[in-house]
Design an enzyme around this catalytic site. Structure first.
Site, mmCIF file in Angstrom:
data_model
loop_
_atom_site.group_PDB
_atom_site.id
_atom_site.type_symbol
_atom_site.label_atom_id
_atom_site.label_comp_id
_atom_site.label_asym_id
_atom_site.label_seq_id
_atom_site.Cartn_x
_atom_site.Cartn_y
_atom_site.Cartn_z
ATOM 1 N N GLY A 137 24.613 -22.068 40.110
ATOM 2 C CA GLY A 137 25.317 -22.270 39.095
ATOM 3 C C GLY A 137 26.962 -21.735 39.175
ATOM 4 O O GLY A 137 27.629 -21.474 38.504
ATOM 5 N N ASN B 186 29.259 -23.245 40.300
ATOM 6 C CA ASN B 186 30.398 -24.245 40.115
ATOM 7 C C ASN B 186 30.473 -24.410 38.429
ATOM 8 O O ASN B 186 31.550 -24.404 37.735
ATOM 9 C CB ASN B 186 30.091 -25.464 40.232
ATOM 10 N N ARG C 202 18.266 -33.361 41.160
ATOM 11 C CA ARG C 202 17.314 -34.491 40.989
ATOM 12 C C ARG C 202 18.164 -35.695 40.587
ATOM 13 O O ARG C 202 19.301 -35.761 40.186
ATOM 14 C CB ARG C 202 16.600 -34.154 39.570
ATOM 15 N N ASN D 277 30.019 -35.755 38.608
ATOM 16 C CA ASN D 277 29.329 -35.117 39.828
ATOM 17 C C ASN D 277 30.372 -34.440 40.755
ATOM 18 O O ASN D 277 31.379 -34.946 40.897
ATOM 19 C CB ASN D 277 28.404 -35.961 40.294
ATOM 20 N N HIS E 179 30.359 -33.832 44.807
ATOM 21 C CA HIS E 179 29.267 -33.917 45.946
ATOM 22 C C HIS E 179 30.138 -32.987 47.087
ATOM 23 O O HIS E 179 31.245 -33.503 47.421
ATOM 24 C CB HIS E 179 29.213 -35.120 46.151
ATOM 25 N N THR F 182 27.197 -42.916 38.902
ATOM 26 C CA THR F 182 26.723 -44.403 38.565
ATOM 27 C C THR F 182 25.325 -44.403 39.018
ATOM 28 O O THR F 182 24.771 -43.464 39.445
ATOM 29 C CB THR F 182 27.390 -45.383 39.151
ATOM 30 N N LEU G 10 23.154 -43.035 44.087
ATOM 31 C CA LEU G 10 23.242 -41.635 44.413
ATOM 32 C C LEU G 10 24.705 -41.603 45.222
ATOM 33 O O LEU G 10 24.934 -42.220 46.162
ATOM 34 C CB LEU G 10 22.144 -41.311 45.364
ATOM 35 N N ASP G 11 25.249 -40.358 44.660
ATOM 36 C CA ASP G 11 26.695 -40.000 45.188
ATOM 37 C C ASP G 11 27.567 -41.216 45.433
ATOM 38 O O ASP G 11 28.271 -41.469 46.414
ATOM 39 C CB ASP G 11 26.532 -39.536 46.529
ATOM 40 N N GLN H 209 33.279 -24.486 48.696
ATOM 41 C CA GLN H 209 32.858 -24.461 47.426
ATOM 42 C C GLN H 209 34.237 -23.481 46.834
ATOM 43 O O GLN H 209 34.368 -23.782 45.604
ATOM 44 C CB GLN H 209 31.812 -23.169 47.341
#
Ligand code: GRF
Length: 218
Positions: free
Chosen positions: A15, A17, A93, A109, A111, A143, A146-147, A173
């Protein structure tokens, strides 16, 4: 001034971020962070939330149950918070299609790769294995694939000689902690949205993401 966006964070791990979003938001108050949801009861993110007095919910993933079980529990837990914005911050997930659809254009998100390169896991090692000279991280709308949603900001770095996956991860990061709060702020300020599968910033569809370098983010 617009009222802050009612926001929840989904996180599975450390966590950091989430912490960066919390710290940034302390100054800007752009978001009203109303909850943190984790699929992992051991996630350090839960401790960070408790420390910041943010309500938490754990929706544990139980391998012995059909997948729908988790998807439905997660959808219910999310909708109970009535969020305007959902921020995935290391949530490990896949979000089921109906939940993605219910929050289309309102779910972000991050990535750790220069999407569309390296969707999925182990992005830093895959970048090193391919001897890429550039690497980085991407904030994108979520969407169903994935990614894969429209990218908003991409932070790029030059891979240094002798770089390790851990070293790359730390550099990536450090950039994430700057670009994720920035994208969330743009959303909250009404500057960022998604329409017809495109990210829109300041009324302009983004043909490609906003590119930032380590120097830009110093
Ligand atoms: C981040 O590097 C992010 O790119 C990826 O998962 C990692 C989460 O790290 N989606 P943390 O839990 O925020 O420390």
């Amino acid at each position: 001034m617009r009222p802050p966006s009612r926001t929840i964070i989904l996180a599975s791990g450390s966590g950091s971020n989430f912490q960066a979003l919390l710290d940034d938001n302390r100054q800007t108050q752009a978001l009203e962070i109303v909850g943190l949801i984790s699929d992992n009861p051991e996630a350090f993110a839960l401790r960070r939330a408790a420390e910041a007095n943010i309500p938490t919910r754990t929706v544990a993933f139980d391998k012995t149950q059909p997948r729908d079980h988790f998807d439905e529990a997660l959808a219910k837990t999310v909708s109970a918070f009535a969020p305007e914005l959902i921020i995935l911050a290391g949530f490990m997930r896949i979000i089921a299609a109906p939940l993605v659809a219910a929050y289309e254009g309102r779910m972000l998100n991050i990535h750790p790769a220069l999407l569309p390169r390296y969707k999925g896991l182990n992005t830093h090692q895959r970048c090193l294995d391919n001897r890429d000279s550039l690497h980085g991280t991407t904030v994108h709308f979520v969407t169903a694939a994935l990614d894969d949603g429209p990218a908003v900001i991409q932070a790029r770095l030059a891979v240094a000689p002798g770089e390790t996956a851990d070293g790359l991860s730390a550099r990536v990061q450090a950039m994430e902690y700057k670009i994720y709060p920035l994208a969330a702020r743009w959303f909250a300020e009404g500057r960022l949205s998604m329409h017809d599968g495109h990210a829109i910033l300041d009324n302009q569809p983004l043909a490609s993401p906003i590119i930032m370098t380590e120097e830009d983010l110093e």
